[in-house]
Design a protein around this motif. Structure first.
Motif, PDB file in Angstrom:
ATOM      1  N   VAL A 103       0.831  -1.207   0.000  1.00 22.82           N
ATOM      2  CA  VAL A 103       0.000   0.000   0.000  1.00 22.82           C
ATOM      3  C   VAL A 103       0.864   1.256   0.000  1.00 22.82           C
ATOM      4  O   VAL A 103       0.643   2.171  -0.812  1.00 22.82           O
ATOM      5  N   GLU A 104       1.830   1.328   0.888  1.00 24.27           N
ATOM      6  CA  GLU A 104       2.652   2.538   0.981  1.00 24.27           C
ATOM      7  C   GLU A 104       3.456   2.770  -0.281  1.00 24.27           C
ATOM      8  O   GLU A 104       3.610   3.913  -0.730  1.00 24.27           O
ATOM      9  N   SER A 105       3.969   1.698  -0.876  1.00 22.79           N
ATOM     10  CA  SER A 105       4.726   1.849  -2.125  1.00 22.79           C
ATOM     11  C   SER A 105       3.810   2.284  -3.257  1.00 22.79           C
ATOM     12  O   SER A 105       4.169   3.153  -4.067  1.00 22.79           O
ATOM     13  N   TYR A 106       2.616   1.718  -3.325  1.00 26.88           N
ATOM     14  CA  TYR A 106       1.669   2.093  -4.370  1.00 26.88           C
ATOM     15  C   TYR A 106       1.237   3.550  -4.222  1.00 26.88           C
ATOM     16  O   TYR A 106       1.128   4.284  -5.214  1.00 26.88           O
ATOM     17  N   VAL A 109       2.965  -3.082  -7.295  1.00 28.26           N
ATOM     18  CA  VAL A 109       4.204  -3.419  -6.591  1.00 28.26           C
ATOM     19  C   VAL A 109       4.461  -4.917  -6.728  1.00 28.26           C
ATOM     20  O   VAL A 109       3.571  -5.739  -6.453  1.00 28.26           O
ATOM     21  N   GLY A 110       5.672  -5.283  -7.167  1.00 30.45           N
ATOM     22  CA  GLY A 110       6.022  -6.688  -7.352  1.00 30.45           C
ATOM     23  C   GLY A 110       6.698  -7.289  -6.136  1.00 30.45           C
ATOM     24  O   GLY A 110       7.141  -6.582  -5.218  1.00 30.45           O
ATOM     25  N   SER A 111       6.802  -8.596  -6.123  1.00 30.81           N
ATOM     26  CA  SER A 111       7.385  -9.307  -4.977  1.00 30.81           C
ATOM     27  C   SER A 111       8.856  -8.973  -4.790  1.00 30.81           C
ATOM     28  O   SER A 111       9.355  -8.905  -3.665  1.00 30.81           O
ATOM     29  N   ARG A 112       9.576  -8.754  -5.895  1.00 34.79           N
ATOM     30  CA  ARG A 112      10.999  -8.423  -5.758  1.00 34.79           C
ATOM     31  C   ARG A 112      11.179  -7.065  -5.078  1.00 34.79           C
ATOM     32  O   ARG A 112      12.057  -6.895  -4.234  1.00 34.79           O
ATOM     33  N   THR A 113      10.329  -6.107  -5.438  1.00 33.76           N
ATOM     34  CA  THR A 113      10.388  -4.792  -4.787  1.00 33.76           C
ATOM     35  C   THR A 113      10.113  -4.924  -3.301  1.00 33.76           C
ATOM     36  O   THR A 113      10.790  -4.310  -2.464  1.00 33.76           O
ATOM     37  N   ILE A 114       9.131  -5.751  -2.945  1.00 32.16           N
ATOM     38  CA  ILE A 114       8.787  -5.926  -1.535  1.00 32.16           C
ATOM     39  C   ILE A 114       9.943  -6.570  -0.779  1.00 32.16           C
ATOM     40  O   ILE A 114      10.249  -6.184   0.358  1.00 32.16           O
TER      41      ILE A 114
END
Length: 346
Positions: A20-23, A30-35
């Motif tokens: 949520v915060e990244s979006y 937001v992808g899993s690698r970014t997370i």
């Protein structure tokens, strides 16, 4: 409806918060690698994808494309705003800018317009202010001659506000008629709203009780009518900063922006929506299709009531923007502006 915050595992809560915060910062899925790079959870992208799949099945996340990352749904945004968001209070510069803009001397409408403008600038959204629907209550009235054809009608309200309007004078008006008319309004009509004063004047004339000559009677009617005519033209809703809604990130979403701008043209419907915020004591957040007015454009409104003397709610101030706006920053900013307007009007 998705699960409540306490029902999410610590891992799911952490991943959901990062999504949520990244979006909200980027406006992109937001992808899993970014997370895995942002969360500090020491989880593999595969493990993160599994949790994201669970969050998607719970209705909190969605994937706009098969190969894309995830973004919060409106249900997810509501869960985040109500149960997980950590608000960022306005900093000193923001508070000073808000108070400086609305604290300038002038009619209260100018302060309200300034409030919508400064909120628009600070939030990068469109600023909204619902103007109080009330007539001034007469306390004192005066006519100040400007020329043979015009006079300045000065109204002092019961709340201490002072307003003035230019009034056209009938040919050959005697200065004594100006004094007589002003004295009549101040002594006989004090404590009335403008519409009440006009009704009383009509009744008094009809019963032969208004001790005014024809010239003074005409001046009293002109002095009261100039406010009633002006008041009918005052905007109920002030909108500033629509251009903020069309930025670089909106390039791929122009249809949504077009719909939102169309909705902003329907001030009456938005005014009715904001009227709903008058009943509450705290800031309200309307996210996307939670309100049918924004079901198509996917927009959010953050709105807070502001008050006059004795804590009476007289209007609403807020912002409108995309659902991905920075709630943690903007909610406290709207709340601070509402309190600043309340202090101004007390």
């Amino acid at each position: 409806m998705g699960p409540a915050v306490p029902e999410l595992s610590d891992r799911a809560r952490a991943i959901f918060r990062v999504v949520v915060e990244s979006y909200l910062r980027s406006g992109t899925p937001v992808g899993s690698r970014t997370i895995s790079q942002l969360s500090g959870l020491n989880l593999s992208p595969a493990s993160i994808r599994n949790v994201m799949q669970d969050l998607e099945e719970a209705g909190l996340l969605a994937a706009p494309h098969i190969s894309a990352g995830r973004m919060p749904t409106e249900t997810g945004l509501r869960l985040f705003v109500d149960g997980m968001m950590q608000a960022d209070e306005p900093n000193e510069q923001e508070r000073a800018a808000i108070e400086r803009q609305i604290g300038q001397t002038g009619p209260i409408e100018d302060a309200l317009a300034a409030a919508s403008a400064v909120l628009s600038g600070l939030s990068a959204c469109a600023g909204l202010v619902l103007v109080p629907k009330q007539e001034p209550i007469l306390r004192q009235f005066a006519f100040v001659p400007l020329s043979r054809e015009q006079a300045l009608a000065v109204l002092v309200g019961a709340d201490g506000t002072v307003e003035n309007r230019v009034v056209a004078l009938p040919p050959g008006t005697d200065p004594s008629a100006l004094i007589e008319a002003a004295n009549y309004i101040s002594s006989e009509l004090a404590g009335c709203t403008l519409s009440q004063a006009q009704a009383r004047l009509t009744a008094e004339i009809g019963l032969g009780r208004a001790q005014l000559d024809r010239a003074s009677h005409d001046l009293v009617q002109r002095g009261l009518a100039v406010w009633s005519t002006d008041g009918a033209d005052r905007p109920v809703l002030i909108v500033r900063g629509q251009a903020n809604l069309i930025d670089q990130s909106a390039a791929d979403d122009l249809e949504r922006i077009r719909l939102l701008l169309d909705e902003l043209e329907g001030k009456e419907e938005i005014s009715r929506l904001l009227e709903g915020a008058r009943a509450g004591s705290a800031t309200k957040i309307f996210i996307g299709s939670e309100n049918k007015l924004f079901a198509l454009s996917g927009s959010s409104i953050i709105a807070a009531p502001y008050r006059a003397r004795e804590g009476r709610v007289v209007g609403v101030v807020g912002v409108i923007g995309p659902t991905r706006l920075n709630y943690a920053r903007v909610v406290p900013m709207v709340d601070f502006t509402a309190h600043a307007l309340s202090r101004l009007m007390a």
